[in-house]
Design an enzyme around this catalytic site. Structure first.
Site, PDB file in Angstrom:
ATOM      1  N   GLY A 140      -1.476  -1.908  -3.551  1.00 37.43           N
ATOM      2  CA  GLY A 140      -0.981  -1.963  -4.922  1.00 37.43           C
ATOM      3  C   GLY A 140      -1.130  -3.334  -5.548  1.00 37.43           C
TER       4      GLY A 140
ATOM      5  N   GLY B 235      -5.524  -0.691   1.204  1.00 36.89           N
ATOM      6  CA  GLY B 235      -5.241   0.731   1.353  1.00 36.89           C
ATOM      7  C   GLY B 235      -6.365   1.521   1.974  1.00 36.89           C
TER       8      GLY B 235
END
Length: 390
Positions: A370, A347
């Protein structure tokens, strides 16, 4: 990795269903960043070289069970064709007669890409019938989508109920690097956590505290820790409901927890706001903390200089604003200089490191945001659990 991989099975002359993570950014109808596509190439090329017919499945964006023209996989097919140097056949659905016919026509050495899985709500619902339809297209299932491995979706944990299921090279690489850091780290082991909220990463903090020699906290989540220790933080982002938890962590961690001792503050949450560097006990009323300061960079750098294993997840400030990206850039530079296993969480952190141009100096940059977080929490990922054990 204690799961079987593509090297543990015979794929010659067989159709192989490969779950990839082609959830890539698009701009003006083309792929804007092909990092995730490139990451899947070793597995795809290996299967083709071994004489398999390859059927690729992926999601793209969040269409919420509806067909969206702007989230079709056609740009991905074009880019993958260029990278592979061969035609990638694309179909306009992921199940149904057209898909079955296309799969049946596929010969060894050829590649078929199905349409966005999330055009079907059954994908996210982990519908067994949808999983069975996907499985019926092939003889073997390969999961090379670490970025989706934390999702109990039909293409991730449903299909393995119907087919022999193994991991691809990217999945193997991710699990080996992250596993090495968490299960057998070389010490000193230092974790760097940033990002906006403690609540997003409390599981990570709790899991890492028993393993690390130092836990360096920056980003917005540091504000909650500072306030929990009695510092005034002005208008900074703070999770009031997490203050008791922050106090518990401070007490439990002792000297292993390292917080900023100076910060860059601004009079507004804007790229061009007035800014200055102050000690953590001098944040002016009405101002907000948007980055760590140079003294904190030095403090963190001292811990990192001794480290042999480092895991970093979350930027040190609002790196989207160049003025408040200096702490994040400085930490990336520190990691590029040390002799250690350096693992960057997915991310925002991965994006920030790539922006610095130092990505090739890191041992591993995870492709899963995630999924990486869930792994760092010590959770079992559904997509990994579904693979066959060696």
């Amino acid at each position: 990795m204690d799961k079987k991989t593509v090297e543990d099975i015979d794929v010659k002359g067989k159709r192989v269903l490969v779950r990839v993570d082609f959830n890539v950014p698009l701009a003006r109808g083309e792929v804007a960043d092909d990092t995730r596509i490139r990451a899947a190439l070793p597995t795809i090329r290996y299967l083709l070289n071994q004489g398999a017919a390859v059927i690729l499945i992926s999601h793209l964006g969040r269409p919420k069970g509806e067909v969206r023209e702007d989230l079709r996989m056609d740009p991905v097919a074009r880019r993958l064709s260029e990278l592979l140097g061969q035609e990638v056949v694309k179909v306009d659905d992921s199940t149904g007669p057209e898909v079955k016919a296309a799969a049946a026509r596929l010969n060894s050495g050829q590649v078929l890409l199905l349409e966005n899985l999330r055009f079907h709500k059954e994908e996210r619902e982990n519908d067994p019938a949808f999983a069975a339809e996907l499985a019926a297209l092939a003889k073997i299932y390969v999961n090379d989508a670490f970025g989706a491995a934390h999702r109990a979706h039909a293409s991730v944990s449903g299909v393995p109920a119907y087919l022999p299921a193994v991991g691809g090279f990217l999945m193997e690489k991710e699990l080996n690097f992250l596993g090495a850091a968490l299960e057998r780290p070389e010490h000193p082991f230092v974790a760097i956590l940033g990002g906006a909220k403690i609540s997003d990463k409390i599981g990570v903090v709790e899991n890492l505290l028993s393993k690390v020699d130092a836990l360096l906290i920056g980003g917005g989540m540091a504000n909650t820790f500072l306030k929990a220790q009695g510092y005034e933080v002005g208008e900074s982002l703070v999770e009031e409901e997490s203050l008791p938890l922050a106090r518990e962590i401070v007490a439990k961690a002792g000297k292993r927890l390292v917080l900023p001792n100076d910060v860059v503050v601004a009079d507004a949450f804007q790229a061009q706001a007035r800014a200055k560097t102050v000690s953590v006990d001098e944040v002016p009323p009405g101002w907000r903390i948007l980055d760590i300061g140079p003294q904190t960079v030095r403090l963190f750098g001292e811990r990192l200089a001794l480290a042999k294993t480092v895991v970093w997840n979350g930027p040190m400030g609002v790196f989207e604003f160049p003025r408040f990206a200096q702490g994040t850039v400085a930490i990336a530079q520190k990691l590029a200089q040390i002799e250690a296993l350096t693992i960057i969480g997915g991310g925002d952190t991965a994006a920030a490191v790539r922006q610095t141009g130092l990505a090739d100096k890191m041992s591993h940059i995870s492709t899963g945001g995630g999924a990486c977080l869930e792994f760092l929490k010590g959770k079992t990922l559904p997509g990994v659990a579904a693979l066959e054990d060696k």
